[in-house]
Write a protein that holds these residues in place. Structure first.
Motif, PDB file in Angstrom:
ATOM      1  N   PHE A   1     -17.343  -9.460  14.937  1.00 25.45           N
ATOM      2  CA  PHE A   1     -16.933  -8.108  14.708  1.00 25.45           C
ATOM      3  C   PHE A   1     -15.524  -8.330  13.470  1.00 25.45           C
ATOM      4  O   PHE A   1     -15.478  -8.106  12.584  1.00 25.45           O
ATOM      5  N   ILE A   2     -15.038  -9.577  14.357  1.00 21.67           N
ATOM      6  CA  ILE A   2     -13.421  -9.526  13.482  1.00 21.67           C
ATOM      7  C   ILE A   2     -13.853 -10.307  11.921  1.00 21.67           C
ATOM      8  O   ILE A   2     -13.401  -9.526  10.545  1.00 21.67           O
ATOM      9  N   VAL A   3     -14.997 -11.358  11.596  1.00 23.23           N
ATOM     10  CA  VAL A   3     -15.317 -12.156  11.334  1.00 23.23           C
ATOM     11  C   VAL A   3     -15.963 -10.610   9.532  1.00 23.23           C
ATOM     12  O   VAL A   3     -15.354 -11.026   8.201  1.00 23.23           O
ATOM     13  N   GLY A   4     -16.932  -9.737  10.027  1.00 21.99           N
ATOM     14  CA  GLY A   4     -17.635  -8.593   9.281  1.00 21.99           C
ATOM     15  C   GLY A   4     -16.464  -7.542   8.856  1.00 21.99           C
ATOM     16  O   GLY A   4     -16.216  -7.374   7.716  1.00 21.99           O
ATOM     17  N   ALA A   5     -15.597  -7.677   9.563  1.00 23.67           N
ATOM     18  CA  ALA A   5     -14.154  -6.442   9.224  1.00 23.67           C
ATOM     19  C   ALA A   5     -13.651  -7.440   7.761  1.00 23.67           C
ATOM     20  O   ALA A   5     -13.425  -6.614   6.800  1.00 23.67           O
ATOM     21  N   VAL A   6     -13.324  -9.082   8.449  1.00 22.08           N
ATOM     22  CA  VAL A   6     -12.090  -9.490   6.887  1.00 22.08           C
ATOM     23  C   VAL A   6     -13.068  -9.845   5.300  1.00 22.08           C
ATOM     24  O   VAL A   6     -12.728  -9.289   4.756  1.00 22.08           O
ATOM     25  N   VAL A   7     -14.487  -9.711   6.007  1.00 27.49           N
ATOM     26  CA  VAL A   7     -15.430  -9.839   4.317  1.00 27.49           C
ATOM     27  C   VAL A   7     -15.649  -8.217   4.269  1.00 27.49           C
ATOM     28  O   VAL A   7     -15.652  -8.338   3.044  1.00 27.49           O
ATOM     29  N   GLY A   8     -15.277  -7.295   4.689  1.00 25.63           N
ATOM     30  CA  GLY A   8     -15.364  -6.390   4.327  1.00 25.63           C
ATOM     31  C   GLY A   8     -13.499  -5.439   3.782  1.00 25.63           C
ATOM     32  O   GLY A   8     -14.313  -4.920   2.070  1.00 25.63           O
ATOM     33  N   ILE A   9     -12.608  -6.344   4.152  1.00 29.16           N
ATOM     34  CA  ILE A   9     -11.381  -5.786   3.802  1.00 29.16           C
ATOM     35  C   ILE A   9     -11.278  -6.779   2.604  1.00 29.16           C
ATOM     36  O   ILE A   9     -10.890  -6.263   0.951  1.00 29.16           O
ATOM     37  N   GLY A  10     -12.293  -8.213   2.625  1.00 32.23           N
ATOM     38  CA  GLY A  10     -12.530  -8.279   0.914  1.00 32.23           C
ATOM     39  C   GLY A  10     -12.616  -8.125  -0.425  1.00 32.23           C
ATOM     40  O   GLY A  10     -12.962  -7.862  -1.693  1.00 32.23           O
ATOM     41  N   ILE A  11     -14.317  -7.420   0.292  1.00 35.23           N
ATOM     42  CA  ILE A  11     -14.580  -6.594  -0.724  1.00 35.23           C
ATOM     43  C   ILE A  11     -14.314  -5.098  -0.823  1.00 35.23           C
ATOM     44  O   ILE A  11     -14.619  -4.781  -2.442  1.00 35.23           O
ATOM     45  N   HIS A  12     -13.709  -4.464  -0.357  1.00 34.31           N
ATOM     46  CA  HIS A  12     -12.308  -3.291  -1.016  1.00 34.31           C
ATOM     47  C   HIS A  12     -11.505  -3.766  -1.619  1.00 34.31           C
ATOM     48  O   HIS A  12     -11.804  -3.096  -2.497  1.00 34.31           O
TER      49      HIS A  12
ATOM     50  N   ALA B   1     -14.725   0.149   4.183  1.00 32.26           N
ATOM     51  CA  ALA B   1     -15.693  -1.282   3.569  1.00 32.26           C
ATOM     52  C   ALA B   1     -15.521  -2.061   5.327  1.00 32.26           C
ATOM     53  O   ALA B   1     -15.971  -2.843   5.304  1.00 32.26           O
ATOM     54  N   PRO B   2     -14.175  -2.204   6.086  1.00 32.42           N
ATOM     55  CA  PRO B   2     -14.671  -3.479   6.895  1.00 32.42           C
ATOM     56  C   PRO B   2     -14.801  -2.485   8.329  1.00 32.42           C
ATOM     57  O   PRO B   2     -16.013  -3.497   9.175  1.00 32.42           O
ATOM     58  N   MET B   3     -15.108  -0.968   7.988  1.00 31.43           N
ATOM     59  CA  MET B   3     -16.290  -0.576   9.370  1.00 31.43           C
ATOM     60  C   MET B   3     -17.539  -1.453   9.136  1.00 31.43           C
ATOM     61  O   MET B   3     -18.059  -1.406  10.290  1.00 31.43           O
ATOM     62  N   ILE B   4     -18.303  -1.177   7.316  1.00 28.52           N
ATOM     63  CA  ILE B   4     -19.275  -1.269   7.272  1.00 28.52           C
ATOM     64  C   ILE B   4     -19.455  -2.874   7.749  1.00 28.52           C
ATOM     65  O   ILE B   4     -20.857  -3.510   8.557  1.00 28.52           O
ATOM     66  N   GLY B   5     -18.710  -3.797   6.822  1.00 27.32           N
ATOM     67  CA  GLY B   5     -18.848  -5.040   7.240  1.00 27.32           C
ATOM     68  C   GLY B   5     -19.131  -5.602   8.771  1.00 27.32           C
ATOM     69  O   GLY B   5     -19.401  -6.206   9.346  1.00 27.32           O
ATOM     70  N   ALA B   6     -18.165  -4.953   9.835  1.00 27.99           N
ATOM     71  CA  ALA B   6     -18.172  -5.027  10.925  1.00 27.99           C
ATOM     72  C   ALA B   6     -19.018  -4.735  11.887  1.00 27.99           C
ATOM     73  O   ALA B   6     -19.560  -5.464  12.411  1.00 27.99           O
ATOM     74  N   VAL B   7     -19.982  -3.016  11.476  1.00 26.07           N
ATOM     75  CA  VAL B   7     -20.980  -2.796  11.532  1.00 26.07           C
ATOM     76  C   VAL B   7     -22.602  -4.204  12.129  1.00 26.07           C
ATOM     77  O   VAL B   7     -23.000  -3.838  12.156  1.00 26.07           O
TER      78      VAL B   7
ATOM     79  N   PRO C   1     -22.935  -9.011   6.326  1.00 28.25           N
ATOM     80  CA  PRO C   1     -21.533  -8.094   5.722  1.00 28.25           C
ATOM     81  C   PRO C   1     -21.994  -8.164   4.722  1.00 28.25           C
ATOM     82  O   PRO C   1     -21.189  -7.385   3.293  1.00 28.25           O
ATOM     83  N   ALA C   2     -21.812  -9.342   3.715  1.00 27.20           N
ATOM     84  CA  ALA C   2     -21.569  -9.150   2.428  1.00 27.20           C
ATOM     85  C   ALA C   2     -22.671  -8.890   1.269  1.00 27.20           C
ATOM     86  O   ALA C   2     -22.186  -8.341   0.223  1.00 27.20           O
ATOM     87  N   VAL C   3     -24.295  -9.075   2.235  1.00 31.74           N
ATOM     88  CA  VAL C   3     -24.683  -8.287   0.999  1.00 31.74           C
ATOM     89  C   VAL C   3     -25.206  -7.382   1.877  1.00 31.74           C
ATOM     90  O   VAL C   3     -25.294  -6.156   1.130  1.00 31.74           O
ATOM     91  N   VAL C   4     -24.953  -6.567   3.196  1.00 35.88           N
ATOM     92  CA  VAL C   4     -24.804  -5.569   2.816  1.00 35.88           C
ATOM     93  C   VAL C   4     -23.697  -4.192   2.533  1.00 35.88           C
ATOM     94  O   VAL C   4     -24.010  -3.752   2.100  1.00 35.88           O
ATOM     95  N   THR C   5     -22.263  -4.388   2.519  1.00 35.91           N
ATOM     96  CA  THR C   5     -21.122  -3.749   2.111  1.00 35.91           C
ATOM     97  C   THR C   5     -21.190  -3.897   0.554  1.00 35.91           C
ATOM     98  O   THR C   5     -20.800  -2.787   0.364  1.00 35.91           O
ATOM     99  N   TYR C   6     -21.464  -4.773   0.242  1.00 37.16           N
ATOM    100  CA  TYR C   6     -20.826  -4.581  -1.207  1.00 37.16           C
ATOM    101  C   TYR C   6     -21.843  -3.868  -2.380  1.00 37.16           C
ATOM    102  O   TYR C   6     -21.181  -2.920  -3.378  1.00 37.16           O
ATOM    103  N   PRO C   7     -22.915  -3.720  -1.918  1.00 40.73           N
ATOM    104  CA  PRO C   7     -24.060  -2.354  -2.691  1.00 40.73           C
ATOM    105  C   PRO C   7     -23.021  -1.629  -2.065  1.00 40.73           C
ATOM    106  O   PRO C   7     -23.602  -0.519  -2.542  1.00 40.73           O
ATOM    107  N   ALA C   8     -23.246  -0.877  -0.177  1.00 34.78           N
ATOM    108  CA  ALA C   8     -23.039  -0.312   0.112  1.00 34.78           C
ATOM    109  C   ALA C   8     -21.365   0.240  -0.966  1.00 34.78           C
ATOM    110  O   ALA C   8     -21.680   1.929  -0.648  1.00 34.78           O
ATOM    111  N   ILE C   9     -20.592  -0.148  -0.907  1.00 33.59           N
ATOM    112  CA  ILE C   9     -19.461  -0.115  -1.334  1.00 33.59           C
ATOM    113  C   ILE C   9     -19.073   0.826  -2.767  1.00 33.59           C
ATOM    114  O   ILE C   9     -18.863   1.895  -3.499  1.00 33.59           O
TER     115      ILE C   9
END
Length: 96
Positions: free
Chosen positions: A7-18, A32-38, A67-75
């Protein structure tokens, strides 16, 4: 307990993408951090339910890649939809 790391790694990836993508003002800072964490937690859970142990690299790689594959297009899609909606509303209301 290791799922918390996912969850923490996914949130960090989401922050980076944001912060990497433009139009930050069109979306919330927590989206973005929530999408990455989930997505990281879901990937970790799925792999553990399939019997993949934490002693293999697959759950750890999934916590980074999914998280990178999911969060990037979602954002990207969320930002584009919001910008288009705002433009339509401005035109409808006759603003600027």
């Amino acid at each position: 307990m290791q799922i918390l790391i996912a969850f923490i790694v996914g949130a960090v990836v989401g922050i980076g993408i944001h912060f990497q993508l433009h139009q930050r003002l069109t979306r919330g800072v927590a989206l973005a951090p929530m999408i990455g964490a989930v997505s990281a937690g879901a990937a970790w859970t799925l792999l553990t339910w399939l019997g993949v142990g934490i002693d293999t690299p697959w759950p750890w790689l999934a916590a980074l890649i999914v998280p990178a594959v999911v969060t990037y297009p979602a954002i990207l899609i969320t930002s584009r939809v919001r910008v288009a909606h705002d433009a339509r509303e401005k035109a409808r209301l006759g603003i600027g």
